[in-house]
Write an enzyme that holds these catalytic residues in place. Structure first.
Site, PDB file in Angstrom:
ATOM      1  N   ARG A   1       0.816  -1.214   0.000  1.00  0.00           N
ATOM      2  CA  ARG A   1       0.000   0.000   0.000  1.00  0.00           C
ATOM      3  C   ARG A   1       0.850   1.265   0.000  1.00  0.00           C
ATOM      4  O   ARG A   1       0.399   2.314  -0.467  1.00  0.00           O
ATOM      5  CB  ARG A   1      -1.008  -0.040   1.150  1.00  0.00           C
ATOM      6  CG  ARG A   1      -2.113  -1.075   0.878  1.00  0.00           C
ATOM      7  CD  ARG A   1      -3.068  -1.239   2.030  1.00  0.00           C
ATOM      8  NE  ARG A   1      -2.433  -1.761   3.227  1.00  0.00           N
ATOM      9  CZ  ARG A   1      -2.252  -3.051   3.503  1.00  0.00           C
ATOM     10  NH1 ARG A   1      -2.673  -3.968   2.667  1.00  0.00           N
ATOM     11  NH2 ARG A   1      -1.658  -3.428   4.613  1.00  0.00           N
TER      12      ARG A   1
ATOM     13  N   GLU B   1       3.751  -8.173  13.675  1.00  0.00           N
ATOM     14  CA  GLU B   1       2.859  -8.613  14.755  1.00  0.00           C
ATOM     15  C   GLU B   1       2.595 -10.107  14.671  1.00  0.00           C
ATOM     16  O   GLU B   1       2.372 -10.763  15.660  1.00  0.00           O
ATOM     17  CB  GLU B   1       1.507  -7.894  14.663  1.00  0.00           C
ATOM     18  CG  GLU B   1       1.585  -6.405  14.803  1.00  0.00           C
ATOM     19  CD  GLU B   1       0.899  -5.703  13.656  1.00  0.00           C
ATOM     20  OE1 GLU B   1      -0.218  -5.221  13.853  1.00  0.00           O
ATOM     21  OE2 GLU B   1       1.508  -5.641  12.569  1.00  0.00           O
TER      22      GLU B   1
END
Length: 179
Positions: free
Chosen positions: A62, A99
């Site tokens: 992105r 994460e």
């Protein structure tokens, strides 16, 4: 309406994706609305217009969308930092923690010249791992990262603080609480 309020209101939150407990901040509705997309791009272009970086670097994937348009508007080059195995020429690589595990990003060895002043752009800062990896790659090639920029900051995950503590100036447009 304030540009940042408009941007924040247009970002969709998808609960429990890609795993339970994660609140995914989805920028695709923002990209689909031409007026809001223009407001977003203008926020970054106006920030860097007088700074005159030599290039904008975007993190896969992105960060490519935002970074390429900002580079175009500033009339500077765009440098992609890709996921491992996606670039056809000689590369340098950096592995980092996410994460949800580990990942590696790469860039071409000739993507930036020593001394180049660059802005590093992504859509979101969570733990800061991706942006830190991009910063390290650029610095290994002799570039100076003048700022790390993102649309969204998730301050509770500590990424923006980690980046600042590592000496990177950070600029984000909106914050969301939680993960």
């Amino acid at each position: 309406m304030d540009p940042r309020t408009l941007i924040k209101q247009t970002i969709r939150t998808v609960p429990d994706w890609p795993e339970p407990g994660v609140m995914f901040r989805d920028i695709t509705p923002l990209l689909a609305q031409p007026r809001v997309f223009r407001v977003l791009i203008d926020e970054f272009v106006h920030r860097y217009f007088d700074t005159r970086p030599d290039a904008i670097t975007g993190l896969d994937a992105r960060g490519f969308i935002i970074g390429a348009v900002v580079a175009y508007e500033l009339n500077v080059g765009f440098v992609p930092i890709r996921k491992k195995g996606k670039l056809p020429f000689e590369t340098v690589a950096e592995t980092y923690e996410l994460e949800y595990g580990n990942a590696t990003v790469e860039m071409h060895t000739d993507a930036v010249q020593p001394g180049a002043r660059v802005v590093l752009i992504d859509d979101l800062i969570a733990t800061g791992g991706t942006m830190m990896a991009g910063k390290r790659l650029l610095e290994r090639l002799g570039a100076t990262v003048i700022e790390g920029a993102a649309i969204v900051d998730l301050p509770e995950l500590g990424g923006s603080k980690k980046l600042r503590d590592a000496g990177l100036a950070v600029h984000t447009l909106v914050e969301f609480d939680g993960h």
